[in-house]
Design a protein around this motif. Sequence first.
Motif, mmCIF file in Angstrom:
data_model
loop_
_atom_site.group_PDB
_atom_site.id
_atom_site.type_symbol
_atom_site.label_atom_id
_atom_site.label_comp_id
_atom_site.label_asym_id
_atom_site.label_seq_id
_atom_site.Cartn_x
_atom_site.Cartn_y
_atom_site.Cartn_z
ATOM 1 N N PHE A 1 0.824 -1.207 0.000
ATOM 2 C CA PHE A 1 0.000 0.000 0.000
ATOM 3 C C PHE A 1 0.867 1.269 0.000
ATOM 4 C CE2 PHE A 1 -2.747 -3.315 1.772
ATOM 5 C CZ PHE A 1 -3.861 -3.161 0.961
ATOM 6 N N TYR A 2 2.012 1.200 0.664
ATOM 7 C CA TYR A 2 2.942 2.339 0.594
ATOM 8 C C TYR A 2 3.440 2.539 -0.841
ATOM 9 C CZ TYR A 2 3.261 2.866 5.675
ATOM 10 O OH TYR A 2 2.979 3.107 6.993
ATOM 11 N N LEU A 3 3.689 1.444 -1.537
ATOM 12 C CA LEU A 3 4.140 1.534 -2.928
ATOM 13 C C LEU A 3 3.049 2.115 -3.819
ATOM 14 C CD1 LEU A 3 6.042 -1.882 -3.277
ATOM 15 C CD2 LEU A 3 7.001 0.382 -2.811
ATOM 16 N N LEU A 4 1.803 1.693 -3.586
ATOM 17 C CA LEU A 4 0.687 2.249 -4.363
ATOM 18 C C LEU A 4 0.514 3.744 -4.082
ATOM 19 C CD1 LEU A 4 -1.957 -0.628 -3.972
ATOM 20 C CD2 LEU A 4 -0.658 -0.019 -6.033
ATOM 21 N N LEU A 5 0.656 4.130 -2.800
ATOM 22 C CA LEU A 5 0.576 5.536 -2.434
ATOM 23 C C LEU A 5 1.662 6.341 -3.148
ATOM 24 C CD1 LEU A 5 -0.522 7.871 -0.707
ATOM 25 C CD2 LEU A 5 1.113 7.184 1.081
ATOM 26 N N ALA A 6 2.864 5.778 -3.222
ATOM 27 C CA ALA A 6 3.976 6.467 -3.885
ATOM 28 C C ALA A 6 3.650 6.755 -5.350
ATOM 29 C CB ALA A 6 5.245 5.628 -3.780
ATOM 30 N N VAL A 7 3.032 5.790 -6.022
ATOM 31 C CA VAL A 7 2.666 5.973 -7.430
ATOM 32 C C VAL A 7 1.612 7.075 -7.556
ATOM 33 C CG1 VAL A 7 1.602 4.890 -9.438
ATOM 34 C CG2 VAL A 7 3.247 3.607 -8.054
ATOM 35 N N LEU A 8 0.602 7.042 -6.688
ATOM 36 C CA LEU A 8 -0.444 8.070 -6.729
ATOM 37 C C LEU A 8 0.136 9.465 -6.492
ATOM 38 C CD1 LEU A 8 -3.435 6.417 -4.808
ATOM 39 C CD2 LEU A 8 -3.301 6.959 -7.242
ATOM 40 N N ILE A 9 1.032 9.565 -5.528
ATOM 41 C CA ILE A 9 1.627 10.866 -5.222
ATOM 42 C C ILE A 9 2.489 11.344 -6.382
ATOM 43 C CG2 ILE A 9 3.302 12.044 -3.735
ATOM 44 C CD1 ILE A 9 2.228 10.408 -1.414
ATOM 45 N N GLY A 10 3.246 10.428 -6.981
ATOM 46 C CA GLY A 10 4.065 10.792 -8.133
ATOM 47 C C GLY A 10 3.215 11.368 -9.256
ATOM 48 N N LEU A 11 2.089 10.730 -9.529
ATOM 49 C CA LEU A 11 1.179 11.216 -10.575
ATOM 50 C C LEU A 11 0.560 12.558 -10.184
ATOM 51 C CD1 LEU A 11 -0.622 7.853 -11.463
ATOM 52 C CD2 LEU A 11 1.163 9.024 -12.784
ATOM 53 N N TYR A 12 0.230 12.705 -8.891
ATOM 54 C CA TYR A 12 -0.364 13.966 -8.437
ATOM 55 C C TYR A 12 0.631 15.118 -8.561
ATOM 56 C CZ TYR A 12 -2.791 17.447 -5.683
ATOM 57 O OH TYR A 12 -3.408 18.598 -5.283
ATOM 58 N N THR A 13 1.901 14.875 -8.268
ATOM 59 C CA THR A 13 2.906 15.941 -8.375
ATOM 60 C C THR A 13 3.069 16.398 -9.828
ATOM 61 O OG1 THR A 13 4.769 14.371 -8.570
ATOM 62 C CG2 THR A 13 4.163 15.107 -6.352
ATOM 63 N N ILE A 14 2.896 15.473 -10.765
ATOM 64 C CA ILE A 14 2.936 15.852 -12.186
ATOM 65 C C ILE A 14 1.743 16.742 -12.515
ATOM 66 C CG2 ILE A 14 2.786 14.977 -14.556
ATOM 67 C CD1 ILE A 14 4.224 12.439 -13.543
ATOM 68 N N TYR A 15 0.575 16.336 -12.019
ATOM 69 C CA TYR A 15 -0.633 17.146 -12.212
ATOM 70 C C TYR A 15 -0.429 18.551 -11.651
ATOM 71 C CZ TYR A 15 -4.775 19.248 -10.094
ATOM 72 O OH TYR A 15 -5.712 20.139 -9.642
ATOM 73 N N PHE A 16 0.133 18.634 -10.443
ATOM 74 C CA PHE A 16 0.303 19.938 -9.805
ATOM 75 C C PHE A 16 1.264 20.823 -10.602
ATOM 76 C CE2 PHE A 16 2.412 22.796 -6.730
ATOM 77 C CZ PHE A 16 1.293 23.499 -6.307
ATOM 78 N N ALA A 17 2.321 20.242 -11.124
ATOM 79 C CA ALA A 17 3.275 21.009 -11.934
ATOM 80 C C ALA A 17 2.607 21.551 -13.193
ATOM 81 C CB ALA A 17 4.472 20.143 -12.294
ATOM 82 N N ARG A 18 1.784 20.715 -13.823
ATOM 83 C CA ARG A 18 1.063 21.152 -15.029
ATOM 84 C C ARG A 18 0.088 22.292 -14.701
ATOM 85 N NH1 ARG A 18 4.147 18.636 -18.882
ATOM 86 N NH2 ARG A 18 3.836 16.385 -18.993
ATOM 87 N N VAL A 19 -0.664 22.139 -13.636
ATOM 88 C CA VAL A 19 -1.625 23.160 -13.237
ATOM 89 C C VAL A 19 -0.904 24.450 -12.862
ATOM 90 C CG1 VAL A 19 -3.336 23.800 -11.487
ATOM 91 C CG2 VAL A 19 -3.400 21.532 -12.512
ATOM 92 N N SER A 20 0.221 24.323 -12.194
ATOM 93 C CA SER A 20 1.010 25.492 -11.805
ATOM 94 C C SER A 20 1.411 26.310 -13.029
ATOM 95 C CB SER A 20 2.258 25.059 -11.038
ATOM 96 O OG SER A 20 3.084 26.158 -10.755
ATOM 97 N N SER A 21 1.840 25.624 -14.063
ATOM 98 C CA SER A 21 2.236 26.300 -15.293
ATOM 99 C C SER A 21 1.043 26.988 -15.956
ATOM 100 C CB SER A 21 2.864 25.294 -16.262
ATOM 101 O OG SER A 21 3.254 25.909 -17.466
ATOM 102 N N LEU A 22 -0.090 26.299 -16.006
ATOM 103 C CA LEU A 22 -1.282 26.857 -16.645
ATOM 104 C C LEU A 22 -1.802 28.078 -15.889
ATOM 105 C CD1 LEU A 22 -3.218 23.566 -17.571
ATOM 106 C CD2 LEU A 22 -2.094 25.158 -19.150
#
Length: 599
Positions: free
Chosen positions: A239-260
């Motif tokens: 579950f920690y590994l699954l959380l890590a994947v979700l967070i990694g994807l969320y940080t990409i989303y946040f970077a994209r939104v930040s730019s927009l």
Amino acid sequence: MANLSVRFFKKIDQINQWRMKKVSNRNFIILLAFLVGIVGGLMASVLKRLTHFIAATIQDDIDWKVKYSVYLIFPLIGILLSVFFVRKFLKGKKMEHGITPIIYAISRKGSRLDPSNIYSQVVTSAITVGFGGSCGLEAPVALGGSSIGSNIARFFGLQYKEVTMLLACGAAAGISGAFNSPLAGMIFAIEILLPEFSIPVFIPLLISSALASVVSRLLYSEPLFSTFNSDWQISALLFYLLLAVLIGLYTIYFARVSSLVGKWFAKIKNPYNKVWVSGISLGIMIFVFPALYGEGYITIQQILNGQFNSIVKNSLFSDYKDMGLVVLGYTILTLFGKSFAALFTLNGGGNGGVFGPSLVMGGLLGFAFSYGVNLTGIAELNVPNFVVAGMAGALSGIMHAPLTGIFLIAEVTGGYTLMVPLMLVCSISYLINRAVLKHSIYTKVLAESGDLISYEDKDRSVLSMMRIKYVLETNFVILRPDETPKSRQTDIIHSKRNIFPVVSYEGKFMGLLYSEFLFSVLLGELEGGDTPFEKLAQKPNDTVGINENMEIVMAKMNKDDTWILPVLGDENKYMGFVSKSSVFNKYRALLIRQGHYLE
């Protein structure tokens, strides 16, 4: 007054001369690291006290429901006051915020930061966050601390490598004082500001970071989070590994939104229009999601204390606080709302950083994930552990700083027993983000403009540090369009240069001529002795803008194997020439400086 100032600087110079004879640079840096640490700790304490004083003054004894219904206007007021302060008291100076200006100063400004950052960061961020702006204090305190280190070093006449070292000490002191986390402060400085470092770097960083933490604890001992001690179960590893994947994807989303969001706000030219847009939007978001008010650490602490329904409890949906699915759905919406609230606050004119919001978003994601798993009955996860891991993972991915994420969260929460999950979540989150986004949210803009030092490519790193104005050559004989070779014969023959710019009386560049051609004309081998230069002028292979990136300049030179190019300003104004010789000389000096600034 002028004589007094001259005498003062002469005295300082005498002290520096004596110091250089009696005290080695290395020992002097250590002494200054003590000073930077103490001043940085004081600044962090003042900032925290001022922020919490403002927040307590406008919120004291007010029911949560009433506050979020009546006080929606306060974030707008905070941003408005911040913009007003900048325009009133920082006239002619651009207000900087975040970690990006620190990295830019190291890359392009000789590690020089304006001393106004020392007080302006404290005032504007305290107002922004104290009035409910949805951002953090850590980036302003890091920028203010860096300014302290940079200006102390410059005051004593130190060179680039020492200025950079003390700038990093100031940033470490700021982070350490803000979080009462000396180890994280030191690691932050190394990981973000000094990617290439040697062992001696540790000593001044440790000193500044430790002293800042001591001063901060003495003056403001309230911890960021109440510590807890909870071991993790090997059965929860997946579950920690699954959380890590979700967070990694969320940080990409946040970077994209930040730019927009940044590009969208950039289209709004009037600063006060930005204030209205961001302030009103933020007020609406806070009305629906109260946890977006201020830094958001209170909500995370309540979850760590086991109050899982606290995020809904103080909202319009408090009647449904005992319904698990409502808590889960509301948390997810708050999570995405936090990304917009933070970015609207910062882009609208408020001062703060994404350091704090990163922790809050990561904590909310960790809570939503573990709480959701528990609702399904698949497993019974320790929710606070996943909140802590989420905070570390988000910081790691968004900042590209896995070590900072690990040790900061371990220090501020006391979660050292979670070191293994923290290491896994941080590293995976970082790798996922780095696989998609080469640069962090702090360095993306600098990389796109060519203003980022790249330690993976020394040539580009050094070239990015050059400015054309520092390699500009102006000792050329200027020819006017109505003049002729014969009328300028003496100047042409005695010129030490083999190239002559043809420039109008208004300063506009019209072309150039080479000495070989002019000598042939003067000797009668070619016609044109009485022909005006405007008719003889030749078009250059290319031209260079005075503010052009040096990488582009070198590419232009290499394209046609050209050794020298004319430099033009606005409206085709002649400025001088840039040659490979001057670039190579500057390149060698910068390479030596960069190669040894961390010795």
